[in-house]
Design an enzyme around this catalytic site. Structure first.
Site, PDB file in Angstrom:
ATOM      1  N   LYS A   1       7.707   5.156   4.566  1.00 21.50           N
ATOM      2  CA  LYS A   1       7.691   6.596   4.281  1.00 21.50           C
ATOM      3  C   LYS A   1       9.055   7.075   3.803  1.00 21.50           C
ATOM      4  CE  LYS A   1       3.414   7.488   4.949  1.00 21.50           C
ATOM      5  NZ  LYS A   1       2.575   7.938   3.815  1.00 21.50           N
TER       6      LYS A   1
ATOM      7  N   TYR B   1       6.424   1.085   9.166  1.00 26.03           N
ATOM      8  CA  TYR B   1       5.681   2.182   8.540  1.00 26.03           C
ATOM      9  C   TYR B   1       6.635   3.327   8.199  1.00 26.03           C
ATOM     10  CZ  TYR B   1       2.663   6.326   8.407  1.00 26.03           C
ATOM     11  OH  TYR B   1       2.047   7.510   8.066  1.00 26.03           O
TER      12      TYR B   1
ATOM     13  N   SER C   1       6.248  11.131   7.044  1.00 26.24           N
ATOM     14  CA  SER C   1       5.830  11.033   8.445  1.00 26.24           C
ATOM     15  C   SER C   1       6.998  11.234   9.392  1.00 26.24           C
ATOM     16  CB  SER C   1       5.212   9.655   8.693  1.00 26.24           C
ATOM     17  OG  SER C   1       5.015   9.413  10.068  1.00 26.24           O
TER      18      SER C   1
ATOM     19  N   ASN D   1       0.802  -1.223   0.000  1.00 23.30           N
ATOM     20  CA  ASN D   1       0.000   0.000   0.000  1.00 23.30           C
ATOM     21  C   ASN D   1       0.838   1.278   0.000  1.00 23.30           C
ATOM     22  OD1 ASN D   1      -2.776  -1.161   0.265  1.00 23.30           O
ATOM     23  ND2 ASN D   1      -1.893  -2.010   2.131  1.00 23.30           N
TER      24      ASN D   1
END
Length: 248
Positions: free
Chosen positions: A150, A146, A109, A84
């Site tokens: 990023k 995560y 992020s 994703n």
């Protein structure tokens, strides 16, 4: 910007903040994997960010892209962030350069640099007397997978800018909350981004002239360990809010 602006992940928290502030400024094409829950005033595309055919249709004719879509969970597993966040970002960048899109704003992020917050630096790093600052020139130090995704998006943006001349700005978003920062949470105050400043910052990402940039997305807080000077200098960012205004 006379051409439409594509906003991916439009139904999420960042998309809500952006549209809440500048919905009337542009002709929007909104994209989300889920259909809208109510009436919308703009063109709305229901598609998954990894659907290459759907993404190519969505980017056709737009002048700028604000790319928010992806798995937003800090604890997201590798298979999800790979599909994703990393594959999805590459899919839309590839489609953007083929379509001749001028500008690409990528929602990075704070998790891309979360490992800078070492035990030796905490909690002073969150306090006003501490002068430690990240300014976007440092290499990523992700705090989770995560954050890895990023950081990968930032590198993909660098690649597509260097090889295909699309202008890319990566915004390392801090702690976005609607009404006020978390009053009893020093870290949250240090990286607070208000909805109003979020909308303004991404507006500047659409309007400003730049080549490739990494900037931090926080309000003008007294507590901060992210520098927003580059966002001010290059994008013309003029934040209005400060987490200190909510102190007792």
């Amino acid at each position: 910007m006379d051409d439409p602006v594509l906003l991916t992940g439009a139904a999420g928290r960042v998309g809500t903040a952006i549209l809440g502030g500048i919905a009337d400024k542009y002709e929007w094409r909104l994209l989300d994997r889920e259909p809208p829950t109510g009436e919308v005033d703009h063109e709305y595309v229901v598609a998954d960010i990894t659907d290459e055919e759907a993404i190519r249709e969505a980017v056709d004719g737009v002048g700028a892209i604000i790319h928010l879509a992806g798995d937003p969970r800090p604890e997201a597993p590798w298979d999800s962030v790979l599909q994703n966040n990393i594959d999805g970002t590459q899919t839309i960048l590839e489609a953007a350069v083929d379509a001749g899109v001028e500008k690409f704003a990528f929602a990075s992020s704070n998790h891309a640099v979360g490992a800078f917050e070492t035990d030796e630096r905490k909690p002073d790093i969150y306090r006003t007397h501490d002068e430690f600052r990240l300014d976007g020139t440092e290499l990523p130090r992700p705090s989770n997978l995560y954050g890895v995704s990023k950081a990968s998006g930032e590198v993909l943006g660098r690649y597509y800018h260097d090889h295909y001349d699309i202008d890319v700005v990566c915004v390392r978003i801090g702690n976005l909350t609607k009404d006020h920062p978390p009053i009893d949470y020093e870290r949250g105050q240090a990286m607070w981004l208000s909805y109003r400043d979020c909308a303004h910052l991404f507006d500047r990402c659409v309007e400003a002239d730049y080549d490739y940039e990494i900037v931090y997305g926080i309000s003008d807080n007294d507590r901060k360990y992210y520098s927003i000077e580059r966002a001010k200098e290059v994008l013309g960012y003029e934040p209005q809010d400060n987490s200190a205004h909510f102190d007792d």
